[in-house]
Design a protein around this motif. Structure first.
Motif: not given
Ligand code: ADP
Length: 256
Positions: A179, A199, A201-203, A205-206, A211-212
């Motif tokens: 990121e 975030n 990675h969170q967006k 990972q949905k 992996e971040h």
């Protein structure tokens, strides 16, 4: 011996959009691996916007060939570098080629370069999922994986999702997400502002199992160093971040 076939670990750096820091990550990951004692090559397959020569302050028109017409990479303190930028007679020269010509050039970069013995080849590809990354994935079956670079901005993530889907469809694995431009720390008051959101990675990972790996802050030294052909890892804070990335990448290669 020429071609990338014998290189142990070949890592493709990919993003959905341009300007998100893919070349910056490529150059500094390569340099960071070299600092750890590995033999490293850097291959810039961004035919229309090669930034590597500028980021490493290498003049254009410096590429030489052997008698049997193999390209000899530029040697930067032991790191081997190839870019189409070295073949252009000016920084301002645009490459106006259709697919078949690009394909030929890429095959030459993949098959006819005298790399010597290398542990790692970092491959900086152009943004998106066009001819260049497709040619790479179709012709190099033993790539170690794709490292995805994105800012956390939703509009960049829209395209990065396509890039990850492309990697999946081609049967290649993603090594993880870098990121970039992730928060800016005010040099006066220390407040962190997430100019491009946060975030990523969170967006992602949905939708994907990715992996971040690291977050690189938006940093003024990266801008000025890049413009002057100085590697971003000359800033000790940025070097720490890249050390972390490099350790994670090495660990992944050791597992496989
Ligand atoms: P790409 O290869 O994705 O097109 P670049 O690596 O060329 O992107 O980066 C685009 C611009 O953004 C360059 O001027 C670079 O110096 C700058 N840049 C990249 N990462 C950062 C960062 N974390 N902070 C500040 N500037 C950055």
């Amino acid at each position: 011996m020429s071609g990338i076939g014998d290189i142990k670990h070949k890592i493709m750096i990919l993003s959905g959009k341009g300007g998100v820091g893919k070349s910056t990550v490529s150059v500094n990951l390569a340099l960071s691996l070299k600092k750890k004692g590995y033999k490293v090559g850097l291959l810039d397959i961004d035919i229309h916007g090669p930034s590597i020569p500028h980021l490493l302050n290498i003049p254009t028109e410096t590429l030489k060939a052997t008698e049997d017409n193999k390209l000899v990479p530029i040697d930067i303190d032991g790191m081997k570098v190839i870019s189409i930028g070295f073949l252009l007679d000016s920084d301002n020269r645009a490459v106006i080629w259709r697919g078949p010509l690009k394909y030929k050039m890429l095959l030459q970069f993949l098959n006819d370069v005298v790399w010597g013995e290398l542990d790692y080849l970092i491959i900086d590809s152009p943004p998106g999922t066009g001819d260049e990354p497709l040619t790479l994935l179709q012709n190099v079956k033993d790539l170690s994986g794709a490292l995805i670079v994105s800012t956390p901005q939703d509009i960049a993530l829209l395209d990065v999702k396509k890039a990850i889907d492309f990697v999946n469809q081609m049967g290649m694995k993603t090594l993880g997400l870098v990121e970039n431009m992730s928060g800016f720390k005010c040099p006066n008051c220390g407040t962190i502002t997430h100019i491009f959101g946060k975030n990523a990675h969170q967006k992602l990972q949905k939708h994907f199992d990715i992996e971040h790996l690291i977050s690189i802050p938006l940093t003024d030294s990266i801008v000025s160093n890049s413009d002057n052909g100085i590697p971003a890892i000359n800033d000790p804070d940025i070097e720490k971040v890249f050390n972390d990335l490099t350790d994670k990448i090495i660990a992944k290669m050791d597992i496989n």
